[in-house]
Design a protein around this motif. Structure first.
Motif, PDB file in Angstrom:
ATOM      1  N   ARG A  57     -43.018  83.992 -22.468  1.00 35.37           N
ATOM      2  CA  ARG A  57     -44.481  84.113 -22.397  1.00 35.37           C
ATOM      3  C   ARG A  57     -44.838  84.915 -21.147  1.00 35.37           C
ATOM      4  O   ARG A  57     -44.020  85.025 -20.236  1.00 35.37           O
ATOM      5  N   ILE A  59     -45.704  85.674 -17.548  1.00 33.69           N
ATOM      6  CA  ILE A  59     -45.323  84.830 -16.414  1.00 33.69           C
ATOM      7  C   ILE A  59     -46.531  84.606 -15.512  1.00 33.69           C
ATOM      8  O   ILE A  59     -47.158  85.563 -15.054  1.00 33.69           O
ATOM      9  N   GLY A  60     -46.851  83.338 -15.297  1.00 31.47           N
ATOM     10  CA  GLY A  60     -47.977  82.998 -14.422  1.00 31.47           C
ATOM     11  C   GLY A  60     -47.549  83.104 -12.987  1.00 31.47           C
ATOM     12  O   GLY A  60     -47.290  84.189 -12.471  1.00 31.47           O
ATOM     13  N   SER A  61     -47.414  81.966 -12.333  1.00 30.68           N
ATOM     14  CA  SER A  61     -47.068  81.977 -10.920  1.00 30.68           C
ATOM     15  C   SER A  61     -45.726  82.659 -10.677  1.00 30.68           C
ATOM     16  O   SER A  61     -44.714  82.263 -11.239  1.00 30.68           O
ATOM     17  N   PRO A  62     -45.697  83.693  -9.840  1.00 29.37           N
ATOM     18  CA  PRO A  62     -44.413  84.321  -9.518  1.00 29.37           C
ATOM     19  C   PRO A  62     -43.689  83.596  -8.385  1.00 29.37           C
ATOM     20  O   PRO A  62     -42.595  83.990  -8.010  1.00 29.37           O
ATOM     21  N   ILE A  63     -44.307  82.560  -7.855  1.00 25.31           N
ATOM     22  CA  ILE A  63     -43.699  81.871  -6.717  1.00 25.31           C
ATOM     23  C   ILE A  63     -43.042  80.594  -7.216  1.00 25.31           C
ATOM     24  O   ILE A  63     -43.700  79.742  -7.808  1.00 25.31           O
ATOM     25  N   LYS A  65     -40.785  77.274  -6.508  1.00 19.74           N
ATOM     26  CA  LYS A  65     -40.248  76.347  -5.496  1.00 19.74           C
ATOM     27  C   LYS A  65     -38.959  75.685  -5.994  1.00 19.74           C
ATOM     28  O   LYS A  65     -38.068  75.368  -5.219  1.00 19.74           O
TER      29      LYS A  65
ATOM     30  N   ARG B 263     -52.680  84.224 -11.016  1.00 20.98           N
ATOM     31  CA  ARG B 263     -51.495  83.937 -11.846  1.00 20.98           C
ATOM     32  C   ARG B 263     -51.023  82.511 -11.622  1.00 20.98           C
ATOM     33  O   ARG B 263     -50.593  81.832 -12.551  1.00 20.98           O
ATOM     34  N   VAL B 264     -51.084  82.086 -10.366  1.00 17.03           N
ATOM     35  CA  VAL B 264     -50.701  80.711 -10.063  1.00 17.03           C
ATOM     36  C   VAL B 264     -51.680  79.757 -10.771  1.00 17.03           C
ATOM     37  O   VAL B 264     -51.280  78.757 -11.359  1.00 17.03           O
ATOM     38  N   ARG B 266     -53.297  80.364 -13.475  1.00 23.41           N
ATOM     39  CA  ARG B 266     -53.027  80.408 -14.920  1.00 23.41           C
ATOM     40  C   ARG B 266     -51.934  79.400 -15.279  1.00 23.41           C
ATOM     41  O   ARG B 266     -52.044  78.679 -16.274  1.00 23.41           O
ATOM     42  N   THR B 267     -50.885  79.338 -14.469  1.00 24.64           N
ATOM     43  CA  THR B 267     -49.820  78.361 -14.710  1.00 24.64           C
ATOM     44  C   THR B 267     -50.379  76.944 -14.617  1.00 24.64           C
ATOM     45  O   THR B 267     -50.084  76.081 -15.455  1.00 24.64           O
ATOM     46  N   VAL B 341     -48.784  80.254  -0.222  1.00 21.53           N
ATOM     47  CA  VAL B 341     -49.548  80.450  -1.451  1.00 21.53           C
ATOM     48  C   VAL B 341     -49.678  79.092  -2.127  1.00 21.53           C
ATOM     49  O   VAL B 341     -48.667  78.410  -2.336  1.00 21.53           O
ATOM     50  N   THR B 343     -49.530  76.220  -4.676  1.00 22.83           N
ATOM     51  CA  THR B 343     -48.660  76.109  -5.847  1.00 22.83           C
ATOM     52  C   THR B 343     -49.457  75.623  -7.051  1.00 22.83           C
ATOM     53  O   THR B 343     -50.544  75.054  -6.892  1.00 22.83           O
ATOM     54  N   PRO B 344     -48.905  75.810  -8.262  1.00 25.24           N
ATOM     55  CA  PRO B 344     -49.586  75.281  -9.445  1.00 25.24           C
ATOM     56  C   PRO B 344     -49.819  73.772  -9.315  1.00 25.24           C
ATOM     57  O   PRO B 344     -50.873  73.271  -9.708  1.00 25.24           O
TER      58      PRO B 344
END
Lengths: 178, 355
Positions: A57, A59-63, A65, B263-264, B266-267, B341, B343-344
Motif C-alpha cells: 500500500r 507508505i505512510g510514516s517513513p519513520i 521505530k 504521512r505520519v 495518514r498511518t 518527528v 510518531t503514529p
C-alpha cells in the motif's frame, strides 16, 4: 502488508548501498518502497544505518521505530537495534565482527561471518552483499533470483566488482542455508 | 516511462531540468547538498549552467539577474541559507520576476540542527524578506510529489511573475522513493517579453523593460503594491491545492497537516480506523494560498468536534488553521522540533484524548 528492514554498521561497510539494492529489487517487484538513510552529524568510521520500507500500500510514516528485520554488520548496531526488532523478524548478525548474539528468542537470528566470507572470495568490500544475500534467502522478502539480477546490473561495468559480488551472493545463500 | 528509485534531492534537480530549467546557482548546506552534487554533473550534460556562489546572499542576486534576463532559474537551500536569500527574494517579488526557490528545511532557529523540521512555515508563508509580498508555496509529501511540484513551479512562477517556493523537509530531500518524470509537465516559458531585460532585438516589439523594485513616488508605490496584491488574490482563486483524506464519512477529529508530517498522520488515521475511530485529514499542498474554505468546511461538519494542527514545529500553521475555522471548533496544535518527528502512536494517543 508492510515490512521494514534496518541495515546498520560502520560507515564504509556499504550499509546504504545494500539497503538501496533491496529497495530497488522490491520496486521491480511492484511494491511501494521508501529508503531512508541516517544522516545525523556522523563522522567517518561512525555508525551508518538505513531503513527500507516495503509495502503493498502507499507508505505512510517513513519513520520506523520498530523494524520487522535487522541486518547488523557490527557490534554497536546489534546492541542498539536488536531490542527494537518486532517479534518474528529476521536478524542477520555479521559474526566475523560481532562476538555476541541478540539475546532475542522471539526472532529468527542467523549468524553469517560476512566479513570473513567476503575476505575469502577476494575483498572485504563485498561483505554487505554477502549479508544482503543471506538476509533475502532467509526472509524471502523479495525474490532471490531477482535480487541477483539487480546486483549484477548494479555492478556491471565495474570490473572485478561484478564477479566478486556475484560470488558474494552465492556465499550469502550458502551461509543462510546452514 | 518506467519508475526509477531516486533520492528526493536528486529528483528535485532532475525535475528542474525536465521542466526546462537550465540555470542552477546554489551554495551547499545540509540536508540539501545532494541537489548541487547531482546538478554539478547533470547540468553541463544537459547544456545548462551550474554555478556555486560564494554565499547564499550572492546566489539570491544571481537568481535575480538571470530571472531579470528572462531565463528559467532556480536554487535550493536549507533554512539558514534561505534566510540569507530573503532580501533577494523580496527584491525579485518586488521586481515581478519569476524564479523557483527550494527550501529543504532543517531545525532552527539559528544554525539549529540538520535534521528534518517544518520550522520555516512562517518564513515561507508570511514573508521572510521585507515588504508586502507573498510567495506561492507548495509542500510535497513524497519524492514523486516533489518532482511534480518542481515541474509545475516554473510555469506558475511565470504566470504570476513571482517567486515560487517548494517547501520540503530533510526527509523529503534525503529519502529515496520510486519516481516518474511526467512528460506532460514539460513546459516552455511563454511570456518573458513582458519583463525580460535581455536586449530589444530579442523581441518583436519596441517595449522597453526595466527590472526594478524602487518606487520613490508614494502614489506609484501604492499602485505597485495594489498590483502585487491583485496577483496574490488571483492565486487565492486559482492555485489552492489540497488533499482530503478519510473525509467522506463521519469523523470526530479533523487533522490538518502537511509534508512529511501528513504521512505520519495518514498511518495514524489508518490504524485508528482499524480500532473503529474515524479521523479526517486535510493536507494543504499549497501553504500559500491556503485551503481556507476546505478546512473550514471539513471542520464544521456535524460529526467533527475538534481540530488538530500537527506540525514539525512549535505551532505555526495552527495560526492559519484557527484563522480559517473562525472559532467554530476548538483548534489545538501538536508537534515536535529539531528532528524529532511525532510518531503514529503519539498521534493516535492524542486523538483518543479527544474522542
Amino acid at each position: 502488508m508492510q515490512s521494514e528492514v534496518m541495515f546498520a554498521g560502520f560507515g564504509g561497510q556499504g550499509i546504504l548501498k545494500s539497503g538501496a539494492i533491496l529497495a530497488h529489487v522490491a520496486m521491480e517487484e511492484g511494491y511501494e518502497v521508501v529508503w531512508i538513510p541516517s544522516y545525523g552529524p556522523e563522522m567517518r568510521g561512525g555508525t551508518a544505518y538505513c531503513t527500507v520500507v516495503i509495502s503493498d500500500r502507499p507508505i505512510g510514516s517513513p519513520i520506523i521505530k520498530n523494524p520487522r528485520h535487522l541486518v547488523a554488520m557490527n557490534r554497536p548496531s546489534l546492541e542498539k537495534f536488536a531490542p527494537t526488532v518486532r517479534p518474528g523478524g529476521v536478524i542477520v548478525v555479521n559474526s566475523s565482527l560481532v562476538p555476541i548474539r541478540s539475546g532475542r528468542t522471539d526472532v529468527d537470528e542467523i549468524l553469517v561471518p560476512a566479513t570473513d566470507l567476503a575476505n575469502r572470495i577476494g575483498s572485504v568490500k563485498s561483505a554487505n552483499i554477502v549479508a544482503l544475500a543471506s538476509f533475502v534467502a532467509r526472509s524471502r522478502i523479495v525474490d532471490f533470483e531477482r535480487m541477483k539480477k539487480c546486483i549484477r546490473e548494479e555492478f556491471e561495468g565495474k570490473g572485478d566488482f561484478a564477479a566478486l559480488n556475484m560470488a558474494a551472493v552465492e556465499e550469502g545463500l550458502k551461509a543462510a542455508q546452514k | 516511462m518506467a519508475k526509477i528509485l531516486m533520492k528526493g534531492n536528486e529528483a528535485i534537480g532532475e525535475a528542474a531540468i525536465r521542466a526546462g530549467c537550465l540555470n542552477y546557482f546554489a551554495y551547499p548546506i545540509t540536508p540539501q547538498s545532494e541537489v548541487a552534487e547531482y546538478l554539478s554533473k547533470r547540468m553541463p550534460e544537459a547544456g545548462g549552467v551550474f554555478l556555486q556562489g560564494e554565499s547564499e546572499v550572492a546566489v539570491g542576486y544571481m537568481i535575480f539577474g538571470a530571472a531579470g534576463c528572462g531565463q528559467r532559474v532556480f536554487t535550493t537551500s536549507s533554512s539558514p541559507g534561505v534566510s540569507l536569500m530573503s532580501e533577494a527574494i523580496s527584491y525579485i517579488a518586488g521586481a515581478q520576476c519569476p524564479a523557483v526557490f527550494v527550501n529543504i528545511i532543517r531545525g532552527g532557529p539559528g544554525l539549529g540542527g540538520i535534521l528534518p523540521s517544518q520550522g520555516d512555515y512562517f518564513q515561507s508563508v508570511k514573508g521572510g524578506g521585507h515588504g508586502d509580498y507573498r510567495l506561492l508555496v507548495m509542500a510535497p509529501a513524497s519524492v514523486q510529489e516533489a518532482v511534480e511540484m518542481m515541474m509545475m513551479a516554473f510555469p506558475l512562477a511565470e504566470k504570476y511573475r513571482n517567486p515560487v517556493m517548494i517547501l520540503g523537509d530533510g526527509l523529503i530531500g534525503q529519502m529515496m522513493e520510486p519516481v516518474e518524470f511526467p512528460d506532460h509537465l514539460k513546459s516552455e516559458p511563454t511570456n518573458k517579453d513582458a519583463w525580460a531585460s535581455n536586449g530589444m532585438d530579442t523581441r518583436g516589439s519596441d517595449k522597453q523593460n526595466l527590472v526594478k523594485s524602487l518606487y520613490l513616488d508614494p502614489q506609484q508605490l501604492n499602485d505597485h503594491n495594489l498590483l502585487l496584491k491583485s496577483k496574490y488574490e488571483q492565486m487565492k482563486k486559482e492555485e489552492i491545492r489540497f488533499e482530503p483524506y478519510n473525509t467522506d464519512g463521519d469523523y470526530r477529529v479533523l487533522i490538518v497537516s502537511f509534508g512529511t508530517m501528513s504521512r505520519v498522520c495518514r498511518t495514524a488515521i489508518d490504524n485508528l480506523k482499524e480500532e473503529g475511530i474515524e479521523v479526517g485529514m486535510i493536507r494543504p499542498r499549497t501553504l500559500f494560498p491556503f485551503p481556507e474554505s476546505a478546512i473550514y468546511d471539513a471542520a464544521v461538519k456535524d460529526s467533527c468536534t475538534s481540530v488538530l494542527s500537527i506540525e514539525m514545529n512549535m505551532g505555526q500553521m495552527v495560526e492559519d488553521v484557527e484563522r480559517c475555522i473562525r472559532g467554530q471548533r476548538p483548534v489545538r496544535w501538536y508537534g515536535k522540533c529539531g528532528g524529532e518527528v511525532p510518531t503514529p502512536e503519539e498521534i493516535m494517543d492524542l486523538v483518543k484524548e479527544y474522542v
